[in-house]
Design a protein around this motif. Structure first.
Motif, short mmCIF file in Angstrom:
data_model
loop_
_atom_site.label_atom_id
_atom_site.label_comp_id
_atom_site.label_asym_id
_atom_site.label_seq_id
_atom_site.Cartn_x
_atom_site.Cartn_y
_atom_site.Cartn_z
N SER A 12 -3.24 10.55 -3.60
CA SER A 12 -1.61 10.09 -4.02
C SER A 12 -1.68 10.89 -5.36
CB SER A 12 -1.47 8.31 -4.25
OG SER A 12 -2.37 8.00 -4.99
N ASP A 14 1.31 9.91 -8.55
CA ASP A 14 2.30 9.23 -9.13
C ASP A 14 3.32 10.04 -10.48
OD1 ASP A 14 1.35 6.99 -7.78
OD2 ASP A 14 0.89 5.81 -9.61
N ASN A 38 7.07 5.68 -2.06
CA ASN A 38 7.30 4.51 -2.54
C ASN A 38 7.98 4.57 -4.11
OD1 ASN A 38 6.34 2.51 -0.63
ND2 ASN A 38 4.29 3.66 -1.15
N VAL A 43 9.11 5.52 -11.54
CA VAL A 43 7.87 6.04 -10.98
C VAL A 43 8.11 6.24 -9.18
CG1 VAL A 43 5.44 5.83 -10.49
CG2 VAL A 43 6.40 5.08 -12.80
N LYS A 45 5.67 7.11 -6.28
CA LYS A 45 4.41 7.30 -5.57
C LYS A 45 4.32 7.87 -4.43
CE LYS A 45 0.01 4.70 -4.98
NZ LYS A 45 -0.50 5.15 -6.36
N GLN A 47 2.01 9.48 -1.44
CA GLN A 47 0.76 9.23 -0.72
C GLN A 47 0.59 9.95 0.65
OE1 GLN A 47 -0.11 5.01 -0.08
NE2 GLN A 47 -2.49 5.29 -0.20
N THR A 78 -0.27 9.85 -12.83
CA THR A 78 -1.39 9.63 -12.45
C THR A 78 -1.80 10.23 -11.15
OG1 THR A 78 -3.45 8.04 -12.32
CG2 THR A 78 -1.36 7.42 -11.41
N LEU A 79 -3.18 10.53 -10.75
CA LEU A 79 -3.07 10.83 -9.17
C LEU A 79 -4.36 10.26 -8.57
CD1 LEU A 79 -5.64 13.47 -9.04
CD2 LEU A 79 -3.65 14.74 -10.07
N SER A 80 -4.67 10.36 -7.64
CA SER A 80 -5.84 9.59 -6.77
C SER A 80 -6.33 10.71 -5.92
CB SER A 80 -5.38 8.33 -5.93
OG SER A 80 -6.69 7.84 -5.52
#
Length: 106
Positions: A12, A14, A38, A43, A45, A47, A78-80
């Motif tokens: 993901s 953001d 989302n 923000v 998100k 995914q 941020t990222l995942s």
């Protein structure tokens, strides 16, 4: 077995919700079929299972101007996942190692 888990583990990113980033979000949505979006205050998100791709050409088409991939840094909160590819044409976020293009296999 581990490879299959990594292939489907969600990645993901953001992004700040701004006028310019709306075009970026739209481009990302068009290039990632399984994308889940989302919205939160200020923000967005994004995914996707396994990998998320940001193509320069798609972003430019949405923005109506030249876009360079380094501009993505200004949008990220941020990222995942790992940035497995980042060049002048696209950015790929995944859990695996660097994603190789088909051309690179020769």
């Amino acid at each position: 077995m581990t490879e299959n888990i990594l292939d489907n583990r969600p990645v993901s990113v953001d992004l700040q919700e701004t006028e310019n980033n709306r075009a970026l979000i739209s481009a990302i949505e068009s290039d990632n079929a399984d994308l889940v979006i989302n919205h939160f205050p200020g923000v967005v998100k994004l995914q996707s299972p396994g990998r998320l791709v940001i193509n320069r050409e798609s972003v430019e088409a949405e923005l109506g101007r030249t876009w360079e991939t380094h501009e993505f840094q200004m949008a990220i909160i941020t990222l995942s996942g790992n940035i497995s590819e980042w060049d002048e044409d696209r950015i790929v976020i995944s859990w695996g190692p660097r994603v190789e293009d088909e051309e690179d296999e020769d």
